[in-house]
Write an enzyme that holds these catalytic residues in place. Structure first.
Site, mmCIF file in Angstrom:
data_model
loop_
_atom_site.group_PDB
_atom_site.id
_atom_site.type_symbol
_atom_site.label_atom_id
_atom_site.label_comp_id
_atom_site.label_asym_id
_atom_site.label_seq_id
_atom_site.Cartn_x
_atom_site.Cartn_y
_atom_site.Cartn_z
ATOM 1 N N ARG A 294 -2.753 15.402 0.948
ATOM 2 C CA ARG A 294 -1.333 15.745 0.716
ATOM 3 C C ARG A 294 -0.897 16.844 1.566
ATOM 4 N NH1 ARG A 294 -0.777 11.002 -0.844
ATOM 5 N NH2 ARG A 294 0.089 10.150 -2.905
ATOM 6 N N ASP B 9 -2.703 13.355 8.591
ATOM 7 C CA ASP B 9 -1.948 12.253 8.313
ATOM 8 C C ASP B 9 -0.827 12.659 7.097
ATOM 9 O OD1 ASP B 9 -1.404 9.454 8.385
ATOM 10 O OD2 ASP B 9 -2.353 9.300 6.301
ATOM 11 N N GLU C 224 6.730 15.697 4.953
ATOM 12 C CA GLU C 224 6.686 14.581 5.681
ATOM 13 C C GLU C 224 7.699 13.505 5.572
ATOM 14 O OE1 GLU C 224 2.491 13.597 4.407
ATOM 15 O OE2 GLU C 224 3.402 12.000 3.166
ATOM 16 N N HIS D 77 1.526 9.614 7.685
ATOM 17 C CA HIS D 77 1.139 9.097 6.181
ATOM 18 C C HIS D 77 0.655 7.696 6.251
ATOM 19 C CE1 HIS D 77 0.673 10.283 1.833
ATOM 20 N NE2 HIS D 77 0.136 9.070 2.094
HETATM 21 N N1 NAD Z 1 -3.040 9.546 3.473
HETATM 22 C C1 NAD Z 1 -2.838 8.453 2.928
HETATM 23 O O1 NAD Z 1 -2.532 7.293 3.178
HETATM 24 C C2 NAD Z 1 -3.361 8.414 1.430
HETATM 25 C C3 NAD Z 1 -3.551 7.322 0.651
HETATM 26 C C4 NAD Z 1 -3.957 7.621 -0.562
HETATM 27 C C5 NAD Z 1 -4.369 8.717 -1.157
HETATM 28 N N2 NAD Z 1 -4.029 9.855 -0.525
HETATM 29 C C6 NAD Z 1 -4.501 11.127 -0.937
HETATM 30 O O2 NAD Z 1 -5.907 11.259 -1.394
HETATM 31 C C7 NAD Z 1 -6.139 11.998 -2.391
HETATM 32 C C8 NAD Z 1 -7.423 11.466 -3.170
HETATM 33 O O3 NAD Z 1 -7.488 9.992 -3.516
HETATM 34 P P1 NAD Z 1 -8.691 9.394 -4.370
HETATM 35 O O4 NAD Z 1 -8.355 8.184 -4.517
HETATM 36 O O5 NAD Z 1 -9.921 9.826 -3.682
HETATM 37 O O6 NAD Z 1 -8.513 10.225 -5.716
HETATM 38 P P2 NAD Z 1 -9.459 10.542 -6.947
HETATM 39 O O7 NAD Z 1 -8.904 11.060 -8.070
HETATM 40 O O8 NAD Z 1 -10.602 9.424 -6.996
HETATM 41 O O9 NAD Z 1 -10.463 11.925 -6.157
HETATM 42 C C9 NAD Z 1 -10.028 13.104 -6.064
HETATM 43 C C10 NAD Z 1 -11.271 14.012 -6.400
HETATM 44 O O10 NAD Z 1 -10.563 15.371 -6.104
HETATM 45 C C11 NAD Z 1 -11.368 16.263 -7.227
HETATM 46 N N3 NAD Z 1 -10.280 17.273 -7.394
HETATM 47 C C12 NAD Z 1 -9.064 17.434 -8.173
HETATM 48 N N4 NAD Z 1 -8.624 18.674 -7.943
HETATM 49 C C13 NAD Z 1 -9.555 19.377 -7.563
HETATM 50 C C14 NAD Z 1 -9.749 20.848 -7.132
HETATM 51 N N5 NAD Z 1 -8.744 21.572 -7.417
HETATM 52 N N6 NAD Z 1 -10.634 21.343 -6.404
HETATM 53 C C15 NAD Z 1 -11.865 20.466 -5.955
HETATM 54 N N7 NAD Z 1 -11.746 19.276 -6.431
HETATM 55 C C16 NAD Z 1 -10.706 18.587 -6.958
HETATM 56 C C17 NAD Z 1 -11.260 15.398 -8.454
HETATM 57 O O11 NAD Z 1 -12.376 15.774 -9.381
HETATM 58 C C18 NAD Z 1 -11.681 14.143 -7.791
HETATM 59 O O12 NAD Z 1 -13.172 13.909 -7.743
HETATM 60 C C19 NAD Z 1 -4.868 11.352 -3.430
HETATM 61 O O13 NAD Z 1 -4.605 12.029 -4.675
HETATM 62 C C20 NAD Z 1 -3.537 11.367 -2.335
HETATM 63 O O14 NAD Z 1 -3.393 12.725 -2.311
HETATM 64 C C21 NAD Z 1 -3.761 9.713 0.846
#
Ligand code: NAD
Length: 331
Positions: A234, A258, A263, A295
């Site tokens: 994000r 991305d 954005e 994105h």
């Molecule tokens: N660019 C894109 O097209 C796109 C698409 C989908 C998701 N995303 C982003 O990717 C992120 C991750 O997605 P995911 O499915 O892997 O989520 P997820 O919930 O499976 O994994 C997130 C991880 O981050 C860790 N985390 C949370 N807060 C933290 C902190 N303060 N310090 C360290 N670790 C922390 C959690 O423990 C977890 O293991 C989403 O939240 C979203 O922001 C981007």
């Protein structure tokens, strides 16, 4: 029962039609986002699904509530697009997609990392001037690099696995460590520890108060001057002003973004559809060590199909029973 899909994209149409036929449920579709102007399209629907970065206006929630819409489903893993206060106030449930295709984002993080370690943005810019010199084109091989993954959830873990498969040394930080990751990565105690060692620093944490500007001036200074930063998480996880100054001064070697702060001003919008320009875009596009994308990491046929099918199934379940695996907490 009728469901309604906002923000439909071209690959979604065939999937929606097929799902509607198989489940014998009418599904209305528009390519428009859910806004105060378009909310009336949902009249008659039991639940709506959308895929946009922000659903802020109270009027949207009020209108949907008046129509008896039980839930808004977002076709993404994030939940930051919904206003939970209004959801509670107007008695509307929320759903997201817990994991549609982590690989789509992980492969994009890998692709853009590879572009940067082989200087492809610079190469493409030079070619426009018929400059085919090898000057400043020396690349790196991924198997000699250390990749730092911040956030080892669904996406971060697949990213780690992909880099590991290519021979990289993978290190990671997560607030909550997984217990099934030993074969792919070694955890470090802090973000700082990962930033110090990483040649590629790839972010995969959600956006929260906790992660806002997690990568700031201080972390950028800790990173190696040869390192690159990849943000497919994000925008606000990175302090963009600090990043631009780190790229300019050579504190780090490149960035693949991305996601970017602000954005929503340009993502999935043509030039004509954009209003005021994002304040960072001009600076970033002028650099030959930046890959900027709107994105789009998730946007594969496989992910789009899974997203639509999962969202429709969740909304059908919520409308019929008030329950679904996709329901999110409104606290
Ligand atoms: N660019 C894109 O097209 C796109 C698409 C989908 C998701 N995303 C982003 O990717 C992120 C991750 O997605 P995911 O499915 O892997 O989520 P997820 O919930 O499976 O994994 C997130 C991880 O981050 C860790 N985390 C949370 N807060 C933290 C902190 N303060 N310090 C360290 N670790 C922390 C959690 O423990 C977890 O293991 C989403 O939240 C979203 O922001 C981007």
């Amino acid at each position: 029962m009728k469901l309604f899909i906002f923000s439909a994209r071209q690959p979604d149409y065939a999937v929606i039609k097929q799902w509607s036929l198989e489940n014998k449920i009418e599904v209305g579709i528009t390519e428009k986002d859910l806004t105060p102007d378009t909310a009336p399209l949902a009249k008659g629907a039991s639940a709506v699904s959308t895929q946009q970065v922000s659903i802020r206006e109270e009027e949207i929630y009020r209108t949907l509530s008046e129509y008896g819409v039980a839930a808004i489903g977002v076709r993404s893993t994030g939940v930051d697009s919904l206003n939970k206060q209004y959801m509670k106030q107007y008695g509307i449930l929320g759903a997201n997609i817990k994991a549609y295709s982590p690989r789509s984002i992980a492969e994009f993080a890998l692709t853009t990392s590879m572009m940067l370690i082989r200087n492809i943005p610079r190469l493409l810019k030079h070619e426009q001037d018929l400059n085919f010199s090898w000057n400043r084109m020396l690349g790196r091989e991924v198997a000699s690099l250390t990749v730092g993954v911040i956030g080892t959830g669904n996406i971060g873990f697949v990213t780690a696995q992909l880099f590991k498969a290519l021979g990289a040394n993978v290190i990671a930080y997560d607030k909550f460590r997984r217990t099934d990751a030993d074969a792919f990565l070694s955890y470090r105690a802090t973000v700082e520890d990962v930033a110090r060692e990483a040649d590629i620093l790839s972010l995969h944490v959600p956006y929260s108060d906790d992660t806002r500007h997690m990568i700031d001036d201080r972390i950028l200074k800790i990173m190696k001057p040869s390192a690159i930063l990849v943000n497919a998480a994000r925008g606000p996880v990175v302090d963009t002003a600090a990043l631009i100054s780190a790229l300019r001064s050579g504190e780090i070697a490149g960035a693949a973004l991305d996601s970017l702060e602000g954005e929503e001003m340009y993502a999935n919008k043509t030039k004509e559809q954009q209003g005021e320009a994002n304040r960072y875009i001009g600076d970033l596009l002028a650099m030959d060590n930046v890959v900027l994308s709107p994105h789009i990491a998730f946007f594969t046929l496989e992910a789009a199909t899974a997203m639509v099918q999962t969202s429709l199934r969740d909304l059908r379940d919520i409308a019929a029973t008030g329950k679904s695996t996709g329901l999110i907490s409104l606290e």
